[in-house]
Design a protein around this motif. Structure first.
Motif, PDB file in Angstrom:
ATOM      1  N   ALA A   1       0.863  -1.188   0.000  1.00 10.96           N
ATOM      2  CA  ALA A   1       0.000   0.000   0.000  1.00 10.96           C
ATOM      3  C   ALA A   1       0.896   1.233   0.000  1.00 10.96           C
ATOM      4  CB  ALA A   1      -0.909  -0.016   1.220  1.00 10.96           C
ATOM      5  N   THR A   2       0.774   2.074  -1.027  1.00  7.04           N
ATOM      6  CA  THR A   2       1.735   3.152  -1.263  1.00  7.04           C
ATOM      7  C   THR A   2       1.033   4.489  -1.376  1.00  7.04           C
ATOM      8  OG1 THR A   2       3.044   1.541  -2.537  1.00  7.04           O
ATOM      9  CG2 THR A   2       3.671   3.873  -2.710  1.00  7.04           C
ATOM     10  N   TYR A   3       1.306   5.388  -0.442  1.00 12.07           N
ATOM     11  CA  TYR A   3       0.786   6.747  -0.532  1.00 12.07           C
ATOM     12  C   TYR A   3       1.923   7.672  -0.960  1.00 12.07           C
ATOM     13  CZ  TYR A   3       2.783   7.048   4.194  1.00 12.07           C
ATOM     14  OH  TYR A   3       3.632   6.989   5.274  1.00 12.07           O
ATOM     15  N   ILE A   4       1.593   8.638  -1.788  1.00 12.47           N
ATOM     16  CA  ILE A   4       2.610   9.500  -2.389  1.00 12.47           C
ATOM     17  C   ILE A   4       3.110  10.517  -1.365  1.00 12.47           C
ATOM     18  CG2 ILE A   4       3.121  11.129  -4.244  1.00 12.47           C
ATOM     19  CD1 ILE A   4       2.660   8.185  -5.106  1.00 12.47           C
TER      20      ILE A   4
ATOM     21  N   VAL B   1      -8.299  16.173   4.751  1.00 12.58           N
ATOM     22  CA  VAL B   1      -8.159  16.142   3.290  1.00 12.58           C
ATOM     23  C   VAL B   1      -7.411  14.867   2.907  1.00 12.58           C
ATOM     24  CG1 VAL B   1      -8.149  18.657   3.158  1.00 12.58           C
ATOM     25  CG2 VAL B   1      -5.978  17.425   3.239  1.00 12.58           C
ATOM     26  N   VAL B   2      -7.301  14.634   1.600  1.00  9.51           N
ATOM     27  CA  VAL B   2      -6.744  13.373   1.117  1.00  9.51           C
ATOM     28  C   VAL B   2      -5.233  13.403   0.972  1.00  9.51           C
ATOM     29  CG1 VAL B   2      -6.731  11.776  -0.848  1.00  9.51           C
ATOM     30  CG2 VAL B   2      -8.885  12.738  -0.042  1.00  9.51           C
ATOM     31  N   ASN B   3      -4.665  14.550   0.527  1.00 10.98           N
ATOM     32  CA  ASN B   3      -3.225  14.566   0.261  1.00 10.98           C
ATOM     33  C   ASN B   3      -2.614  15.935   0.572  1.00 10.98           C
ATOM     34  OD1 ASN B   3      -3.699  16.276  -2.063  1.00 10.98           O
ATOM     35  ND2 ASN B   3      -4.269  14.441  -3.209  1.00 10.98           N
TER      36      ASN B   3
ATOM     37  N   GLU C   1      -6.358  -3.113   6.610  1.00 17.02           N
ATOM     38  CA  GLU C   1      -7.307  -3.631   7.589  1.00 17.02           C
ATOM     39  C   GLU C   1      -8.169  -4.736   6.989  1.00 17.02           C
ATOM     40  OE1 GLU C   1     -10.420  -1.911  10.956  1.00 17.02           O
ATOM     41  OE2 GLU C   1      -9.649  -0.572   9.393  1.00 17.02           O
ATOM     42  N   ASN C   2      -8.493  -4.606   5.700  1.00 17.42           N
ATOM     43  CA  ASN C   2      -9.350  -5.576   5.033  1.00 17.42           C
ATOM     44  C   ASN C   2      -8.583  -6.718   4.378  1.00 17.42           C
ATOM     45  OD1 ASN C   2     -11.605  -4.023   5.671  1.00 17.42           O
ATOM     46  ND2 ASN C   2     -11.436  -2.797   3.810  1.00 17.42           N
ATOM     47  N   GLY C   3      -7.250  -6.634   4.401  1.00 19.02           N
ATOM     48  CA  GLY C   3      -6.438  -7.670   3.772  1.00 19.02           C
ATOM     49  C   GLY C   3      -6.276  -7.516   2.277  1.00 19.02           C
ATOM     50  N   GLN C   4      -6.625  -6.335   1.731  1.00 19.56           N
ATOM     51  CA  GLN C   4      -6.466  -6.090   0.301  1.00 19.56           C
ATOM     52  C   GLN C   4      -5.032  -5.720  -0.054  1.00 19.56           C
ATOM     53  OE1 GLN C   4     -10.156  -3.422   0.566  1.00 19.56           O
ATOM     54  NE2 GLN C   4     -10.139  -3.981  -1.591  1.00 19.56           N
ATOM     55  N   ALA C   5      -4.246  -5.359   0.931  1.00 17.90           N
ATOM     56  CA  ALA C   5      -2.811  -5.101   0.767  1.00 17.90           C
ATOM     57  C   ALA C   5      -2.084  -5.828   1.890  1.00 17.90           C
ATOM     58  CB  ALA C   5      -2.514  -3.607   0.805  1.00 17.90           C
ATOM     59  N   ASP C   6      -0.814  -6.140   1.634  1.00 19.58           N
ATOM     60  CA  ASP C   6      -0.034  -6.912   2.601  1.00 19.58           C
ATOM     61  C   ASP C   6       0.775  -6.049   3.552  1.00 19.58           C
ATOM     62  OD1 ASP C   6      -0.561  -9.643   1.529  1.00 19.58           O
ATOM     63  OD2 ASP C   6       0.453  -8.843  -0.242  1.00 19.58           O
TER      64      ASP C   6
ATOM     65  N   PHE D   1      -3.672   8.007   1.949  1.00 22.09           N
ATOM     66  CA  PHE D   1      -3.232   7.378   3.190  1.00 22.09           C
ATOM     67  C   PHE D   1      -4.359   6.624   3.889  1.00 22.09           C
ATOM     68  CE2 PHE D   1      -2.110   7.473   7.746  1.00 22.09           C
ATOM     69  CZ  PHE D   1      -0.944   6.730   7.671  1.00 22.09           C
ATOM     70  N   ALA D   2      -5.524   7.243   4.026  1.00 22.20           N
ATOM     71  CA  ALA D   2      -6.639   6.597   4.717  1.00 22.20           C
ATOM     72  C   ALA D   2      -7.068   5.327   4.005  1.00 22.20           C
ATOM     73  CB  ALA D   2      -7.817   7.559   4.840  1.00 22.20           C
ATOM     74  N   ARG D   3      -7.071   5.350   2.681  1.00 16.30           N
ATOM     75  CA  ARG D   3      -7.472   4.164   1.926  1.00 16.30           C
ATOM     76  C   ARG D   3      -6.416   3.070   2.035  1.00 16.30           C
ATOM     77  NH1 ARG D   3      -9.271   5.489  -3.921  1.00 16.30           N
ATOM     78  NH2 ARG D   3     -10.703   6.759  -2.683  1.00 16.30           N
ATOM     79  N   CYS D   4      -5.144   3.463   2.091  1.00 21.55           N
ATOM     80  CA  CYS D   4      -4.080   2.480   2.297  1.00 21.55           C
ATOM     81  C   CYS D   4      -4.311   1.703   3.592  1.00 21.55           C
ATOM     82  CB  CYS D   4      -2.714   3.170   2.350  1.00 21.55           C
ATOM     83  SG  CYS D   4      -2.061   3.702   0.755  1.00 21.55           S
ATOM     84  N   LEU D   5      -4.662   2.427   4.648  1.00 21.41           N
ATOM     85  CA  LEU D   5      -4.934   1.767   5.926  1.00 21.41           C
ATOM     86  C   LEU D   5      -6.146   0.852   5.819  1.00 21.41           C
ATOM     87  CD1 LEU D   5      -4.280   4.614   8.537  1.00 21.41           C
ATOM     88  CD2 LEU D   5      -2.732   2.802   7.783  1.00 21.41           C
TER      89      LEU D   5
END
Length: 246
Positions: free
Chosen positions: A29-32, A158-160, A78-83, A70-74
């Motif tokens: 999971a990668t946030y810019i 905000v998102v970014n 949490e849901n196991g969609q990223a490792d 960032f929030a979506r990465c978390l």
């Protein structure tokens, strides 16, 4: 006939063992956040990208970077969609769904500073001056305990980073807090000097950043191997070399 049967059973066991091995890519999971992670020329780059790539290579893993706010990465973790995610602060809430590697990969020593417009007459000299201000924050980010837990403050999520800067310049927020190294890449150098300034108040306590795995990841049973390899890369100076060359 017995030989053929035994040989057949052995082949089945070998085939099962090979299929049971985790061949899936490590989803990151990668946030810019330059210089740690950014996307250029159709590739992910940056300090954190190089560190997690090196760690994966040492353990014969492939990596796949998934860009997300960032929030979506978390949420993905949490849901196991990223490792895995890299460079994250350890908090009680995150420990519910994340397992952290043993050592931090970095200790953030740059202070958290409050940004205001150059033409603003606001005076933020201490924590109490934040009362009644519109304070920009990144959604799901944590800063420091007193601020994070203070529900009396007017926090605008905000998102970014770009949104933080633009909302400040357009007078939609009064201030936002962040480390200077994370803000500078998002704004023109001239605008940085002429349109925004730093308030007197800052938070100057160092913060550790970790590599953390989703507890729902298929790699969670290999967490010890990842931890041991990371420790080795730290000890050998490989991770520091990545930092020094960026």
């Amino acid at each position: 006939m017995k030989y053929i049967l035994i040989r057949g059973l052995c082949l089945i066991v070998i085939a099962f063992s090979a299929s049971a091995e985790n061949k899936a890519p490590l989803i990151v999971a990668t946030y810019i956040e330059p210089p740690y992670s950014y996307y250029i020329d159709d590739e992910f780059a940056g300090i954190h990208v190089k560190i997690i790539t090196l760690l994966a290579e040492k353990l014969n893993k492939q990596v796949k970077f998934v860009q997300c706010p960032f929030a979506r990465c978390l949420s993905f973790l949490e849901n196991g969609q990223a490792d895995v995610i890299i460079g994250i602060r350890k908090t009680t809430e995150r420990l519910q769904y994340l397992t952290y590697l043993e050592q931090p990969i970095s200790t953030q020593t740059f202070p958290l500073q409050f940004y205001i417009r150059q033409d603003s007459d606001l005076n933020i000299a201490n924590y109490s001056d934040l009362a009644k201000l519109r304070i920009g924050t990144l959604r799901a980010a944590t800063y420091f305990d007193r601020f994070d837990r203070d529900q009396s403050l007017n926090k605008v999520e905000v998102v970014n980073y770009n949104q933080l800067i633009q909302m400040l310049l357009k007078d939609r927020i009064d201030t936002f807090l962040e480390r200077e190294e994370s803000v500078k890449p998002w704004i023109d150098h001239v605008d940085y000097k002429q349109k925004i300034k730093l308030a007197d108040y800052l938070y100057n306590k160092s913060v550790d950043g970790y590599i953390a795995f989703s507890k729902k990841s298929t790699f969670i049973n290999e967490i010890e191997q990842f931890s041991l390899m990371q420790n080795q890369l730290i000890k050998n100076g490989d991770i520091q070399a990545i930092r020094d060359n960026n």
